[in-house]
Design a protein around this motif. Structure first.
Motif, PDB file in Angstrom:
ATOM      1  N   VAL A  86      37.841  44.386  45.146  1.00 46.83           N
ATOM      2  CA  VAL A  86      38.328  43.199  45.860  1.00 46.83           C
ATOM      3  C   VAL A  86      38.539  42.035  44.887  1.00 46.83           C
ATOM      4  O   VAL A  86      39.549  41.330  44.966  1.00 46.83           O
ATOM      5  CB  VAL A  86      37.356  42.803  47.002  1.00 46.83           C
ATOM      6  CG1 VAL A  86      37.706  41.447  47.572  1.00 46.83           C
ATOM      7  CG2 VAL A  86      37.363  43.866  48.087  1.00 46.83           C
ATOM      8  N   LEU A  87      37.608  41.839  43.963  1.00 49.03           N
ATOM      9  CA  LEU A  87      37.762  40.773  42.970  1.00 49.03           C
ATOM     10  C   LEU A  87      38.997  41.008  42.096  1.00 49.03           C
ATOM     11  O   LEU A  87      39.723  40.074  41.772  1.00 49.03           O
ATOM     12  CB  LEU A  87      36.513  40.655  42.101  1.00 49.03           C
ATOM     13  CG  LEU A  87      35.278  40.072  42.771  1.00 49.03           C
ATOM     14  CD1 LEU A  87      34.055  40.218  41.875  1.00 49.03           C
ATOM     15  CD2 LEU A  87      35.484  38.626  43.155  1.00 49.03           C
ATOM     16  N   GLY A  88      39.247  42.268  41.734  1.00 53.43           N
ATOM     17  CA  GLY A  88      40.454  42.588  40.962  1.00 53.43           C
ATOM     18  C   GLY A  88      41.717  42.329  41.750  1.00 53.43           C
ATOM     19  O   GLY A  88      42.703  41.789  41.226  1.00 53.43           O
ATOM     20  N   LEU A  89      41.699  42.696  43.021  1.00 50.00           N
ATOM     21  CA  LEU A  89      42.853  42.472  43.890  1.00 50.00           C
ATOM     22  C   LEU A  89      43.130  40.976  44.047  1.00 50.00           C
ATOM     23  O   LEU A  89      44.266  40.529  43.897  1.00 50.00           O
ATOM     24  CB  LEU A  89      42.606  43.109  45.253  1.00 50.00           C
ATOM     25  CG  LEU A  89      43.655  42.869  46.337  1.00 50.00           C
ATOM     26  CD1 LEU A  89      44.970  43.533  45.937  1.00 50.00           C
ATOM     27  CD2 LEU A  89      43.175  43.397  47.669  1.00 50.00           C
ATOM     28  N   LEU A 102      49.316  44.655  42.515  1.00 48.58           N
ATOM     29  CA  LEU A 102      48.141  44.647  43.386  1.00 48.58           C
ATOM     30  C   LEU A 102      47.339  45.936  43.232  1.00 48.58           C
ATOM     31  O   LEU A 102      46.103  45.911  43.212  1.00 48.58           O
ATOM     32  CB  LEU A 102      48.558  44.430  44.836  1.00 48.58           C
ATOM     33  CG  LEU A 102      49.180  43.063  45.144  1.00 48.58           C
ATOM     34  CD1 LEU A 102      49.660  43.011  46.584  1.00 48.58           C
ATOM     35  CD2 LEU A 102      48.205  41.935  44.855  1.00 48.58           C
ATOM     36  N   ILE A 103      48.046  47.057  43.112  1.00 49.07           N
ATOM     37  CA  ILE A 103      47.372  48.337  42.879  1.00 49.07           C
ATOM     38  C   ILE A 103      46.646  48.292  41.538  1.00 49.07           C
ATOM     39  O   ILE A 103      45.490  48.707  41.428  1.00 49.07           O
ATOM     40  CB  ILE A 103      48.378  49.505  42.935  1.00 49.07           C
ATOM     41  CG1 ILE A 103      48.882  49.683  44.359  1.00 49.07           C
ATOM     42  CG2 ILE A 103      47.752  50.796  42.407  1.00 49.07           C
ATOM     43  CD1 ILE A 103      50.063  50.621  44.482  1.00 49.07           C
ATOM     44  N   MET A 104      47.319  47.777  40.510  1.00 50.82           N
ATOM     45  CA  MET A 104      46.710  47.678  39.192  1.00 50.82           C
ATOM     46  C   MET A 104      45.441  46.830  39.256  1.00 50.82           C
ATOM     47  O   MET A 104      44.397  47.208  38.721  1.00 50.82           O
ATOM     48  CB  MET A 104      47.683  47.062  38.193  1.00 50.82           C
ATOM     49  CG  MET A 104      47.094  46.876  36.811  1.00 50.82           C
ATOM     50  SD  MET A 104      48.141  45.921  35.702  1.00 50.82           S
ATOM     51  CE  MET A 104      47.990  44.284  36.409  1.00 50.82           C
ATOM     52  N   GLY A 105      45.507  45.669  39.898  1.00 51.43           N
ATOM     53  CA  GLY A 105      44.336  44.803  40.009  1.00 51.43           C
ATOM     54  C   GLY A 105      43.184  45.476  40.722  1.00 51.43           C
ATOM     55  O   GLY A 105      42.025  45.360  40.313  1.00 51.43           O
ATOM     56  N   THR A 106      43.491  46.218  41.772  1.00 52.17           N
ATOM     57  CA  THR A 106      42.450  46.915  42.522  1.00 52.17           C
ATOM     58  C   THR A 106      41.829  48.032  41.695  1.00 52.17           C
ATOM     59  O   THR A 106      40.610  48.185  41.668  1.00 52.17           O
ATOM     60  CB  THR A 106      43.028  47.472  43.834  1.00 52.17           C
ATOM     61  OG1 THR A 106      43.636  46.405  44.566  1.00 52.17           O
ATOM     62  CG2 THR A 106      41.949  48.114  44.679  1.00 52.17           C
TER      63      THR A 106
END
Length: 131
Positions: A86-89, A102-106
């Motif tokens: 969630v923090l990455g997203l 968004l996928i990468m961040g998650t």
């Protein structure tokens, strides 16, 4: 003995905060290179990393501090992984709402949640064993 444990605890925290602050941008650059199947020249790679840290450095530091002082001491393995994702997203959504990013961040947030929690658990177990 107490001073040694305090030094180990502070050293472990410092390592996790540095890991959590630096690795997400490196992982993002690697992820984007694999996604695009291109390997930029070293000079360009350094510039990309520099810009990456300029844009995502603060989010990575905040996420690392949240993981270190809030999530890891209070909750266990699955929560740390989910919170990391969630923090990455959220960290990437501040800049872009493209599905790929968004996928990468998650993915990177989940990986970082796992890495930071694994290191936290490992250091606390070793500390309890007196190693």
């Amino acid at each position: 003995m107490e001073k040694e444990n305090l030094k180990k605890r502070v050293k472990g925290r410092a390592i996790r905060i540095v890991m959590g602050s630096l690795l997400p941008t490196i992982f993002a650059v690697v992820y984007l290179m694999v996604w695009s199947l291109e390997l930029p020249p070293i000079k360009e790679l350094a510039v990309v990393l520099l810009f990456g840290y300029m844009f995502t450095g603060v989010q990575a530091i905040v996420a690392s501090l949240v993981m270190e002082f809030v999530v890891n001491p209070r909750w266990g393995y699955p929560v740390a992984i989910v919170v990391g994702g969630v923090l990455g997203l959220v960290g990437i959504a501040i800049f872009a709402l493209e599905a790929e990013l968004l996928i990468m961040g998650t993915v990177i947030g989940t990986l970082m949640g796992w890495l930071l929690h694994f290191h936290y658990r490992r250091s606390t177990v070793l500390e309890r064993q007196g190693v």
